[in-house]
Each structure stands twice: as C-alpha cells, then as structure tokens.
Scaffold this motif. Structure first.
Motif: not given
Length: 330
Positions: A74, A114, A117
C-alpha cells in the motif's frame, strides 16, 4: 493434506523465482513453504520486518531456505524500494503471488469505516506492485505467472447495481479507467453515507469491492498480455482458517496454499489465463459452483495426487477429489 506434482510435469528448477506478498502468516506463509519444498527460489515479503524475519526463521527450522525483504504494497515508496532490491538481487521473475490483503470486519460485521485502507491494500497495492514488476518477468517458454489471491465475494454478481455490474462484466470493453471509476464511485458513496442504497455488495462490502476490482483488473491484464508469455489468474482459497477469519473456516492455510501452489505451477501446456479458480472443501458447494458458471480445467499430461488419490474430473463442469476437495474456474 499433501499435494504431490507428478514428476513428468515438473517444468521449474531452483532458478525459478517466486515472490509472495503478505507472507509472514496464513496462506502467504504456507505458499512460501510449499514453493520452497518444491525447490522454487522464493522471496517472502511482509510489511512488518520483525514478523517477516520470524516467519523466515520458522521455515529455516524446518530445513527450508527462503529470502526476505520488507514490502508494504500500500506504500508506493516501499514498492519502489523492493523492486529496486529485487532487480539487483535476482534480475528476473517467474511467479508473483499477490496475497497481501486486509479486512477490518468480524465474520458477521459489515463496517466500511476503513474502506480506503482496504481498497488501497487489496486492489491498488497488487496493481502497483504488478505494474512495477512487469518489466522483470522472464517471459520464458515455460510462461511467467501471476496468481492473485482473491475471494468469491469478488464475483461480479455481488454487484447489485445492474449498470455497474454490466460495465465490469463486459470483458470486451472493460478498461482500467472503468475499474478505477467504479472504485472511486464506491469510496465517494462511502464518504457521502449513501453506499447502502447504491447496489454495492451486502457482505463485507469494502473487502468485496476491493476483490471485484482486483478480479476485473486481472482479467484485463490477462487480455492485454495474451500471447506474450504471461499468465494472469485469480484464486479464491475458500473459507480458510486464518487471522482474517479469526481462526474459523472449513480448512487450514496449508490446505489452501497447497492448491494455490498447484495452480501457480501448472505445466505450460495446461496453463490458462484470465481465469478465476475457487477451492471447495465440501461437495455441497457443487451447486453454488455450477450457479456461478464454473468450468472444468481439463488435464491431459498432468496428474495430481492427494495422499495417493488421483485427481478426478467429474461431469457438470467441476473438478472434485474423492475426499470432497475440489476446484474449478470460470
């Protein structure tokens, strides 16, 4: 559960190089272990250096040698650093297993708190790493391979919005821009608080959307590299006992990884591209497999043995083993 690849179809050697992401535990660690047992040179990656090194030590204690380098898919800087190291250390790549993924929901929960993410890690992470590594694939006669670990929650029929589902399902017209637009729309709906009414998947919504995007991208990448010596497929390991499922599941990470390694090491003459594999640990899943339109992978010179039980192809488009294990692809 031990899978043994028939010796006559062994195309790889110690010079065959594989990368597995998110491999300090679970399916990723088991995939690394299986590759190492089969004599593949494998790089174990993890975003946490301490946990990654601990995983390497556990494999060394079993007499297996693997390489390690920190990688957070990420993080663009982490990807860039990893690829630079890999280019200097190995130069060429044969197999990439994009396994790293996250979910912040319990089994029966469905929060999108989230979502950014999850999307960044599960979709954009593998995409970023894959594109950075594409120039390094060997593209040998044995065919280089990308196996994206996904989920049946990423099947396109999970999209209840018919317009979006139609766009993502159209393989002929599908583009990278359309996939990105779908993801952006989802994240926008999350921010606006309208995601529940917009036809997004009802179960593990953010995780499901991330895997739908990954599956669509995999099909697009496979099409773009058709005939170029690069195979791109997806594999759903089923309900596996990992930290993501809080230890619940119908089978172990070793079971799931055994099939994953099998698929990643298919003989060149048996290797398709642009397919979605789904593992089943119970014949009761046969009806669902048929509903999803799964097709059989026909073996010719390839044999697989599970504790001396040969893989058997049944009618109705799905492959099953005598003990109930099976897999297929659409």
């Amino acid at each position: 559960m031990i899978w043994v690849l028939h010796g006559s179809c062994r195309w790889w050697s110690k010079d065959t190089v594989a990368i597995v992401t998110g491999a300090n535990k679970g399916i990723g660690l088991s995939m690394v272990k299986r590759f190492a047992e089969l004599g593949v040179t494998v790089i174990l990656t993890a975003r946490d250096t301490k946990r990654g090194l601990k995983a390497v030590e556990s494999l060394m204690a079993q007499g297996l040698h693997v390489h390690f380098f920190r990688l957070d898919v990420s993080d663009p800087d982490s990807v860039k650093t990893f690829v630079s190291w890999f280019r200097l250390k190995f130069g060429a790549l044969d197999i990439l297993v994009n396994n790293a993924a996250v979910s912040f929901n319990e089994i029966d929960e469905n929060s999108v708190e989230h979502a950014e993410t999850v999307i960044k890690t599960n979709f954009y992470g593998p995409k970023l790493l894959t594109e950075a590594l594409l120039p390094l694939f060997r593209l040998s006669p044995s065919t280089s391979r990308i196996l994206n670990i996904t989920s049946r929650l990423g099947h396109f029929d999970k999209l209840r919005n018919p317009k979006i589902r139609s766009i993502i399902s159209d393989e002929e017209k599908l583009s990278e821009e359309q996939i990105d637009n779908m993801v952006s729309l989802f994240l926008s709906n999350v921010k606006q608080g309208t995601w529940k009414s917009q036809g997004w998947p009802e179960i593990w919504t953010d995780y499901s959307v991330s895997k739908i995007a990954l599956n669509a991208y995999s099909k697009l990448l496979a099409k773009q590299n058709q005939g170029c010596g690069l195979s791109v497929n997806c594999y759903c390991p089923g309900f596996t006992q990992t930290s993501m499922t809080r230890g619940r599941g119908t089978h172990t990470a070793d079971d799931a990884a055994a099939i994953g390694a099998l698929l990643a090491l298919l003989p060149p003459q048996e290797l398709p591209t642009g397919k979605f594999y789904i593992a089943h640990s119970n014949l009761s899943n046969k009806r669902e497999a048929l509903r999803l339109g799964l097709r059989v992978l026909k073996f010719r010179s390839f044999e697989v043995h599970l504790e001396n039980v040969r893989l058997k192809a049944h009618q109705n488009k799905v492959i099953f083993l005598e003990d109930g294990w099976g897999f297929a692809f659409w």
